[in-house]
Write a protein that holds these residues in place. Structure first.
Motif, PDB file in Angstrom:
ATOM      1  N   ASP A  42       0.706  -1.063   0.109  1.00 53.16           N
ATOM      2  CA  ASP A  42       0.039   0.038   0.024  1.00 53.16           C
ATOM      3  C   ASP A  42       0.938   1.292   0.044  1.00 53.16           C
ATOM      4  O   ASP A  42       1.776   1.480   0.988  1.00 53.16           O
ATOM      5  CB  ASP A  42      -0.956  -0.164   1.276  1.00 53.16           C
ATOM      6  CG  ASP A  42      -1.734   1.085   1.355  1.00 53.16           C
ATOM      7  OD1 ASP A  42      -2.215   1.609   0.293  1.00 53.16           O
ATOM      8  OD2 ASP A  42      -1.750   1.537   2.395  1.00 53.16           O
ATOM      9  N   PRO A  43       0.809   2.251  -1.161  1.00 50.02           N
ATOM     10  CA  PRO A  43       1.564   3.270  -1.204  1.00 50.02           C
ATOM     11  C   PRO A  43       1.307   4.164   0.423  1.00 50.02           C
ATOM     12  O   PRO A  43       2.405   4.657   0.606  1.00 50.02           O
ATOM     13  CB  PRO A  43       0.983   4.096  -2.331  1.00 50.02           C
ATOM     14  CG  PRO A  43       0.350   3.069  -3.142  1.00 50.02           C
ATOM     15  CD  PRO A  43      -0.199   1.924  -2.044  1.00 50.02           C
ATOM     16  N   GLN A  44       0.386   4.341   0.779  1.00 49.09           N
ATOM     17  CA  GLN A  44       0.309   5.209   1.893  1.00 49.09           C
ATOM     18  C   GLN A  44       1.015   4.788   3.233  1.00 49.09           C
ATOM     19  O   GLN A  44       1.598   5.202   4.073  1.00 49.09           O
ATOM     20  CB  GLN A  44      -1.064   5.812   2.156  1.00 49.09           C
ATOM     21  CG  GLN A  44      -1.707   6.658   1.398  1.00 49.09           C
ATOM     22  CD  GLN A  44      -3.248   7.126   1.755  1.00 49.09           C
ATOM     23  OE1 GLN A  44      -3.959   6.314   2.309  1.00 49.09           O
ATOM     24  NE2 GLN A  44      -3.597   8.246   1.346  1.00 49.09           N
ATOM     25  N   ASN A  45       0.752   3.258   3.246  1.00 49.52           N
ATOM     26  CA  ASN A  45       1.394   2.712   4.450  1.00 49.52           C
ATOM     27  C   ASN A  45       2.838   2.363   4.244  1.00 49.52           C
ATOM     28  O   ASN A  45       3.613   2.570   5.115  1.00 49.52           O
ATOM     29  CB  ASN A  45       0.850   1.184   4.650  1.00 49.52           C
ATOM     30  CG  ASN A  45       1.192   0.487   5.757  1.00 49.52           C
ATOM     31  OD1 ASN A  45       1.376   1.045   6.883  1.00 49.52           O
ATOM     32  ND2 ASN A  45       1.485  -0.746   5.510  1.00 49.52           N
ATOM     33  N   TYR A  46       3.471   2.567   3.022  1.00 50.63           N
ATOM     34  CA  TYR A  46       4.844   2.326   2.764  1.00 50.63           C
ATOM     35  C   TYR A  46       5.495   3.775   3.195  1.00 50.63           C
ATOM     36  O   TYR A  46       6.430   3.862   3.650  1.00 50.63           O
ATOM     37  CB  TYR A  46       5.096   2.402   1.135  1.00 50.63           C
ATOM     38  CG  TYR A  46       6.476   2.053   0.739  1.00 50.63           C
ATOM     39  CD1 TYR A  46       7.193   1.017   0.883  1.00 50.63           C
ATOM     40  CD2 TYR A  46       7.161   3.380   0.430  1.00 50.63           C
ATOM     41  CE1 TYR A  46       8.694   0.950   0.442  1.00 50.63           C
ATOM     42  CE2 TYR A  46       8.726   3.376   0.023  1.00 50.63           C
ATOM     43  CZ  TYR A  46       9.322   2.166   0.139  1.00 50.63           C
ATOM     44  OH  TYR A  46      10.568   2.071  -0.372  1.00 50.63           O
ATOM     45  N   VAL A  47       4.771   5.047   2.808  1.00 51.30           N
ATOM     46  CA  VAL A  47       5.211   6.294   2.862  1.00 51.30           C
ATOM     47  C   VAL A  47       5.394   6.376   4.780  1.00 51.30           C
ATOM     48  O   VAL A  47       6.138   6.911   5.229  1.00 51.30           O
ATOM     49  CB  VAL A  47       4.396   7.563   2.431  1.00 51.30           C
ATOM     50  CG1 VAL A  47       4.913   8.832   3.093  1.00 51.30           C
ATOM     51  CG2 VAL A  47       4.923   7.566   0.964  1.00 51.30           C
ATOM     52  N   TYR A  48       4.362   5.882   5.415  1.00 51.60           N
ATOM     53  CA  TYR A  48       4.178   5.990   6.664  1.00 51.60           C
ATOM     54  C   TYR A  48       5.492   5.142   7.386  1.00 51.60           C
ATOM     55  O   TYR A  48       5.911   5.509   8.354  1.00 51.60           O
ATOM     56  CB  TYR A  48       3.083   5.237   7.144  1.00 51.60           C
ATOM     57  CG  TYR A  48       2.847   5.307   8.840  1.00 51.60           C
ATOM     58  CD1 TYR A  48       2.688   6.450   9.549  1.00 51.60           C
ATOM     59  CD2 TYR A  48       2.808   4.240   9.311  1.00 51.60           C
ATOM     60  CE1 TYR A  48       2.508   6.482  10.979  1.00 51.60           C
ATOM     61  CE2 TYR A  48       2.852   4.165  10.868  1.00 51.60           C
ATOM     62  CZ  TYR A  48       2.886   5.137  11.575  1.00 51.60           C
ATOM     63  OH  TYR A  48       2.524   5.125  12.864  1.00 51.60           O
ATOM     64  N   GLN A 102       2.315  11.290   1.292  1.00 46.98           N
ATOM     65  CA  GLN A 102       1.325  10.152   2.073  1.00 46.98           C
ATOM     66  C   GLN A 102      -0.130  10.380   1.228  1.00 46.98           C
ATOM     67  O   GLN A 102      -0.673   9.621   1.210  1.00 46.98           O
ATOM     68  CB  GLN A 102       1.259  10.400   3.305  1.00 46.98           C
ATOM     69  CG  GLN A 102       0.584   9.207   4.077  1.00 46.98           C
ATOM     70  CD  GLN A 102       0.635   9.090   5.479  1.00 46.98           C
ATOM     71  OE1 GLN A 102       1.313  10.067   6.051  1.00 46.98           O
ATOM     72  NE2 GLN A 102       0.432   7.785   6.203  1.00 46.98           N
ATOM     73  N   THR A 103      -0.114  11.696   0.881  1.00 50.67           N
ATOM     74  CA  THR A 103      -1.727  11.895   0.186  1.00 50.67           C
ATOM     75  C   THR A 103      -1.253  12.102  -1.225  1.00 50.67           C
ATOM     76  O   THR A 103      -2.428  12.279  -1.872  1.00 50.67           O
ATOM     77  CB  THR A 103      -2.235  13.399   1.021  1.00 50.67           C
ATOM     78  OG1 THR A 103      -1.099  14.424   0.576  1.00 50.67           O
ATOM     79  CG2 THR A 103      -2.449  13.295   2.417  1.00 50.67           C
ATOM     80  N   GLY A 104      -0.112  12.020  -1.791  1.00 50.22           N
ATOM     81  CA  GLY A 104       0.063  12.040  -3.099  1.00 50.22           C
ATOM     82  C   GLY A 104       0.102  13.441  -3.696  1.00 50.22           C
ATOM     83  O   GLY A 104      -0.015  13.616  -4.970  1.00 50.22           O
ATOM     84  N   GLU A 138       5.661  13.743   4.541  1.00 48.56           N
ATOM     85  CA  GLU A 138       4.344  13.748   4.904  1.00 48.56           C
ATOM     86  C   GLU A 138       3.284  14.166   3.584  1.00 48.56           C
ATOM     87  O   GLU A 138       2.299  13.530   3.584  1.00 48.56           O
ATOM     88  CB  GLU A 138       4.411  15.141   5.944  1.00 48.56           C
ATOM     89  CG  GLU A 138       2.833  15.071   6.589  1.00 48.56           C
ATOM     90  CD  GLU A 138       2.600  13.699   7.508  1.00 48.56           C
ATOM     91  OE1 GLU A 138       1.438  13.758   7.552  1.00 48.56           O
ATOM     92  OE2 GLU A 138       3.443  13.392   8.077  1.00 48.56           O
ATOM     93  N   SER A 139       3.770  15.100   2.732  1.00 47.57           N
ATOM     94  CA  SER A 139       2.966  15.387   1.776  1.00 47.57           C
ATOM     95  C   SER A 139       2.728  14.288   0.521  1.00 47.57           C
ATOM     96  O   SER A 139       1.723  14.267   0.072  1.00 47.57           O
ATOM     97  CB  SER A 139       3.588  16.641   0.944  1.00 47.57           C
ATOM     98  OG  SER A 139       4.723  16.354   0.367  1.00 47.57           O
TER      99      SER A 139
END
Length: 109
Positions: free
Chosen positions: A34-40, A62-64, A59-60
């Motif tokens: 999951d891209p958002q989970n990856y960034v987190y 995470q929302t793309g 941080e930014s």
């Protein structure tokens, strides 16, 4: 006499648990789809390694969303990173360029 330990003392006191959390985070990062989970997870990993500025810069993503400057004319742009992460065209000068280098350059400021 100081009542609270300094940051460097805290890192020494908790070096074993931080190291363990770092290894677990790296493992989860490798398995994340999951891209958002990856960034987190990447933010967490960088925090465990003591890299504060990159943690905030991610941080930014995470929302793309991200702000970049055109490398040719300097105009500031707000971009949304989707499935296509390749080249974009500047709305001001019309020049096409890859977004990766401008994103990294902005974070390094």
């Amino acid at each position: 006499m100081a009542c609270a330990p300094s940051d460097s003392d805290m890192c020494e006191v908790f070096s074993a648990p931080i190291g363990h959390l770092q290894r677990l985070t790296e493992q989860c990062l490798d398995e994340s789809g999951d891209p958002q989970n990856y960034v987190y997870l990447l933010q967490c990993l960088l925090s465990f390694k003591g890299v504060e500025s990159w943690d905030r810069c991610l941080e930014s993503l995470q929302t793309g969303e991200c702000e970049i400057d055109c490398p040719y004319c300097g105009v500031n742009m707000f971009i949304v990173i989707g499935e296509d992460r390749g080249d974009i065209a500047c709305p001001e000068c019309g020049t096409a360029f890859g977004v990766a280098d401008p994103i990294v350059e902005r974070w390094m400021q």
